[in-house]
Design a protein around this motif. Structure first.
Motif, mmCIF file in Angstrom:
data_model
loop_
_atom_site.group_PDB
_atom_site.id
_atom_site.type_symbol
_atom_site.label_atom_id
_atom_site.label_comp_id
_atom_site.label_asym_id
_atom_site.label_seq_id
_atom_site.Cartn_x
_atom_site.Cartn_y
_atom_site.Cartn_z
ATOM 1 N N ARG A 247 0.832 -1.194 0.000
ATOM 2 C CA ARG A 247 0.000 0.000 0.000
ATOM 3 C C ARG A 247 0.867 1.245 0.000
ATOM 4 O O ARG A 247 1.713 1.412 0.878
ATOM 5 C CB ARG A 247 -0.923 -0.006 1.206
ATOM 6 N N ILE A 248 0.617 2.106 -0.966
ATOM 7 C CA ILE A 248 1.468 3.293 -1.099
ATOM 8 C C ILE A 248 1.264 4.244 0.062
ATOM 9 O O ILE A 248 2.150 5.033 0.390
ATOM 10 C CB ILE A 248 1.178 3.990 -2.448
ATOM 11 N N MET A 279 -6.472 8.457 -3.893
ATOM 12 C CA MET A 279 -7.303 7.752 -2.924
ATOM 13 C C MET A 279 -6.490 6.709 -2.172
ATOM 14 O O MET A 279 -6.684 6.492 -0.968
ATOM 15 C CB MET A 279 -8.477 7.096 -3.653
ATOM 16 N N ASP A 280 -5.542 6.061 -2.880
ATOM 17 C CA ASP A 280 -4.732 5.023 -2.239
ATOM 18 C C ASP A 280 -3.792 5.591 -1.184
ATOM 19 O O ASP A 280 -3.389 4.872 -0.270
ATOM 20 C CB ASP A 280 -3.918 4.269 -3.294
ATOM 21 N N SER A 281 -3.419 6.845 -1.322
ATOM 22 C CA SER A 281 -2.471 7.455 -0.386
ATOM 23 C C SER A 281 -3.122 8.473 0.523
ATOM 24 O O SER A 281 -2.413 9.182 1.245
ATOM 25 C CB SER A 281 -1.343 8.129 -1.174
ATOM 26 N N TYR A 282 -4.443 8.579 0.492
ATOM 27 C CA TYR A 282 -5.114 9.585 1.317
ATOM 28 C C TYR A 282 -4.792 9.324 2.790
ATOM 29 O O TYR A 282 -4.814 8.183 3.255
ATOM 30 C CB TYR A 282 -6.621 9.550 1.095
ATOM 31 N N PRO A 283 -4.474 10.376 3.567
ATOM 32 C CA PRO A 283 -3.989 10.184 4.944
ATOM 33 C C PRO A 283 -4.997 9.465 5.829
ATOM 34 O O PRO A 283 -6.210 9.691 5.742
ATOM 35 C CB PRO A 283 -3.733 11.612 5.429
ATOM 36 N N ASP A 284 -4.487 8.605 6.680
ATOM 37 C CA ASP A 284 -5.281 7.998 7.729
ATOM 38 C C ASP A 284 -4.864 8.618 9.057
ATOM 39 O O ASP A 284 -4.104 9.586 9.100
ATOM 40 C CB ASP A 284 -5.108 6.485 7.730
ATOM 41 N N LYS A 317 -10.704 16.775 -3.809
ATOM 42 C CA LYS A 317 -10.626 16.126 -5.113
ATOM 43 C C LYS A 317 -11.604 14.955 -5.145
ATOM 44 O O LYS A 317 -11.685 14.168 -4.202
ATOM 45 C CB LYS A 317 -9.188 15.635 -5.361
ATOM 46 N N LYS A 318 -12.349 14.840 -6.224
ATOM 47 C CA LYS A 318 -13.318 13.765 -6.363
ATOM 48 C C LYS A 318 -12.616 12.506 -6.870
ATOM 49 O O LYS A 318 -12.013 12.515 -7.937
ATOM 50 C CB LYS A 318 -14.433 14.183 -7.313
ATOM 51 N N PHE A 319 -12.723 11.454 -6.101
ATOM 52 C CA PHE A 319 -12.120 10.181 -6.465
ATOM 53 C C PHE A 319 -13.193 9.226 -6.981
ATOM 54 O O PHE A 319 -14.374 9.307 -6.584
ATOM 55 C CB PHE A 319 -11.418 9.542 -5.255
ATOM 56 N N LYS A 320 -12.798 8.323 -7.835
ATOM 57 C CA LYS A 320 -13.686 7.275 -8.315
ATOM 58 C C LYS A 320 -13.688 6.145 -7.296
ATOM 59 O O LYS A 320 -12.815 5.286 -7.277
ATOM 60 C CB LYS A 320 -13.215 6.767 -9.676
ATOM 61 N N THR A 321 -14.692 6.162 -6.456
ATOM 62 C CA THR A 321 -14.724 5.184 -5.367
ATOM 63 C C THR A 321 -15.191 3.818 -5.826
ATOM 64 O O THR A 321 -14.909 2.810 -5.171
ATOM 65 C CB THR A 321 -15.653 5.696 -4.258
#
Length: 732
Positions: A247-248, A279-284, A317-321
């Motif tokens: 996971r990036i 979306m893959d790198s969005y902060p947690d 930013k709108k992500f394709k979920t």
């Protein structure tokens, strides 16, 4: 996890030491990284530097450090690694097929051995031609890979034909490999090893069976990537097929944590905004903790509040979920984030923001730790915010019982406010609650009592300190003496100084503090007695162990007494102290001792001047120009003109303005009462003789000044004589 390897915190932290372009805190959510990257391949004796190419799309080049002999571009290195992977995959497949038949494997092994022996014999005959061919191919820009040549720009074994047929190329490859085996068998593995030391662990051959890379080795390899920029490394990892399973976001978070540990808040914030683009790198929550702690330690309060807004808001930013239609990355700040804000508020002295944090935590039912409160109160105390310290203390009491650190800050605050009784009551309240105070708390309370002139009560606190810590008594007593002297109570300081001798011997620091305290309060005789006691200690020292209980004066002690003697104009004492200073091995300091020596000479103590001159000559030091001038005046006053001029000839240098014509004129005017006219005439006569033999500008300036001085003096005498005659004539 990077490439199947466990990267330690120190290894990841090395990535943060990369110098890249600093951008503003907000740059549209992206970093402003530009420029190219080059990777250093293993060193080769035969190969030279190959032109670098950019790993990014801008195509710009960089100049690498000269510490490496072989420096291909990042793209070249990756292509070579891809070809290595392909070759090894093929070799692994062949090995798996060979395992199906043992007899076939044995025959293949024998056949390979015979081929190698044959190639060795052929190479003995025409090894020079092969070596020449290898060097020619190396100059054309090829990179060795297990004995095969991969041309620059090739992809996974796709060779380009530049006038050399593939058959001939393979033949040269085989001959070169055999030549290498014959030349130096130990170098074969090094020559076949394509990966750089930093990527040695990326070898897929037998990676499952091999042990994990040690932390030390991994740190060393990552450090070799120090010139890589963080985002470029992450982009490279993201573009590799082999890392798709990782996971990036975890890679970004590890780099974010490393930048925080390296105290790089600007780069960390740039990286954080880059994470918002995918979306893959969005902060947690872990990433938010990293950036919050980093910004809080740096005191970037505004940026920290912006991070909290991002944390609470949906992505811009709108992500394709796709299947994750209910995906919502919004989070509420927790105690770690709020503690970071509190840390930033304290660093910026934004107390309103600190109270806001406490309110937010209270609404969530959370509270900072007692240690956090104590640190905040310490900063407030240092800034003189005594009212805020009391407010914080009340808030702590509402949440939980304050600890010893908070009570220590409270005692110091009450001490600064001059509320000694309230400080005692605070400590008693703490003890009634069953809280055991630390040594620092009782030490501060004792100093508070000493400042109020209550040294007897302060000494009782030493027993409590001894129960909770093994702090040296001499340090404790010294602090109490210092507190008494700072409040102007030298009598209490002297009482504690004498009292401590019953339990421990005062050290040099204690004696110097007491010596300075006596002199600052006009107690010269008491200081003199203490200084003499220090001198007498040296007479009783016969073994090295005696220094542990006997204290002798240092240069600070001598300078303190010398300054006091000069201020009090006690020239006899000044001479005694100065002589003892030189006897103890300390040296003359022009900036500190010159003025008092000249003042003593004007007061008639020429012994100090003579003593200083002998000391400078014995130690081989150049005497200051003012000392040379003064020695000249002394000898001239004594009528020894030759000795006076010898000082100028041997020790005067023209670069100093002290020996200019203007300076000599001033000296002659100020000391006119000391010089006879015939002595000055002799200076002019002897000086001209010296100038005839050797030119000396200091002597020439002196002669010219003497002539002018004598001419002016005699003219004034003639005028005075004429005026007297006129007066007598008028009377007649």
């Amino acid at each position: 996890m990077i490439g199947g390897l466990s990267v330690s915190e120190s290894a990841i932290e090395a990535l943060s030491l990369i110098n890249y372009t600093h951008s503003s805190f907000f740059h549209g959510g992206s970093s402003v990284l530009r420029g190219s990257v080059a990777v250093i391949a293993p060193r080769r004796k035969k190969q030279k530097i190959i032109a670098t190419r950019s790993a990014l799309s801008d195509g710009s080049g960089v100049v690498l450090d000269k510490e490496f002999d072989f420096e291909p571009s990042f793209g070249d290195y990756l292509k070579a690694m891809e070809s290595v992977k392909t070759d090894r995959d093929n070799n692994n497949n062949n090995n798996n097929n060979n395992n199906n038949s043992n007899s076939k494997s044995i025959s293949n092994t024998s056949r390979k051995q015979r081929i190698v022996k044959k190639n060795v014999r052929e190479e003995e005959e025409n090894g020079a031609d092969v070596a020449t061919s290898a060097r020619r191919e190396s100059r054309k820009g090829v990179v060795s890979n297990n004995g095969a040549f991969v041309r620059e720009g090739s992809r996974k074994g796709d060779f380009r034909d530049d006038g050399v047929s593939l058959e001939k190329f393979k033949k040269q490859d085989k001959n070169l490999k055999a030549y290498t085996v014959k030349k130096n068998v130990s170098r074969e593995s090094e020559f076949m090893d394509m990966e750089r030391a930093a990527f040695k662990s990326l070898d897929y051959e037998g990676v499952i069976d091999k042990p994990r890379v040690s932390k030390v080795d991994m740190d060393e390899r990552i450090l070799k990537l120090a010139k890589w920029r963080v985002l470029q490394v992450i982009e490279w990892i993201q573009a590799r097929e082999r890392y798709k399973s990782h996971r990036i976001r975890h890679v970004y978070t590890a780099a974010l944590d490393a930048l925080g540990k390296a105290r790089r808040p600007v780069e960390a914030l740039n990286l954080f905004h880059r994470m918002l683009d995918q979306m893959d790198s969005y902060p947690d929550i872990v990433a938010y903790h990293c950036i919050a702690v980093t910004l809080g330690q740096a005191g970037h309060l505004k940026e920290l509040f912006d991070v909290i807004d991002i944390m609470r808001s949906p992505p811009k930013k709108k992500f394709k979920t796709e299947f994750l239609e209910k995906w919502d990355p919004r989070l509420e700040p927790d105690v770690i984030v709020y503690n970071s804000v509190l840390n930033a508020c304290v660093r910026r002295e934004k107390w309103e923001g600190a109270f806001w944090v406490l309110q937010q935590l209270g609404q969530q039912g959370q509270h900072p730790s007692s240690t956090t409160y104590g640190l905040v109160m310490e900063v407030m105390l240092a800034c003189g915010k005594y009212n805020l310290v009391h407010d914080f203390f009340k808030k702590v009491q509402k949440s939980y019982i304050p600890n010893a650190l908070i009570y220590k800050v409270l005692v110091n605050t009450l001490w600064k406010e001059g509320k000694t009784d309230e400080a005692i009551m605070a400590v008693e309240e703490m003890e009634n609650r069953g809280i055991v105070g630390n040594a620092g708390l009782y030490y501060d309370l004792a100093r508070c009592l000493c400042s109020a002139g209550r040294c007897h009560e302060a000494l009782k606190q030493i027993d409590k300190m001894c129960k909770v810590a093994n702090k040296p008594l001499v340090v404790t007593y010294t602090g109490l003496i210092q507190a008494c002297l700072e409040s102007g109570d030298v009598e209490s300081g002297a009482y504690i100084f004498n009292h401590m001798k019953k339990f421990c011997s005062p050290n040099l620091v204690t004696c110097n503090i007491m010596l300075k305290g006596f002199l600052d309060n006009g107690m010269f005789e008491e200081a003199k007695q203490l200084f003499i006691m220090l001198l007498e200690n040296s007479n009783s020292i016969k073994h090295e162990e005696d220094y542990k209980v006997k204290v002798i004066p240092d240069i600070y002690s001598f300078n303190t007494m010398l300054d006091a003697c000069a201020i009090e104009k006690k020239w006899e004492d000044l001479e005694f102290v100065y002589e003892q200073m030189l006897r103890y091995g300390h040296h003359f300091n022009g900036k500190r001792h010159l003025r008092m020596i000249l003042d003593a000479r004007r007061a008639g103590k020429e012994e100090l001047l003579e003593m200083t001159w002998e000391h400078l000559v014995e130690t081989g030091r150049d005497p200051p120009p003012l000392i040379v001038t003064e020695m000249f005046c002394v000898r001239l006053e004594q009528g020894d003109c030759a000795a006076a001029l010898s000082y100028l000839v041997n020790f005067a240098y023209v670069e100093s303005q002290v020996f200019s014509r203007k300076s000599w004129s001033k000296v002659l005017v100020e000391n006119a009462h000391r010089f006879e006219e015939h002595s000055l005439d002799e200076v002019v006569r002897e000086g001209n003789i010296l100038l005839a033999g050797n030119e000396n500008l200091a002597v020439r300036h002196l002669i010219e000044s003497c002539k002018e001085f004598l001419r002016a003096k005699r003219s004034s005498n003639e005028v005075e004589v004429g005026r007297i005659f006129q007066t007598e004539a008028a009377l007649v």
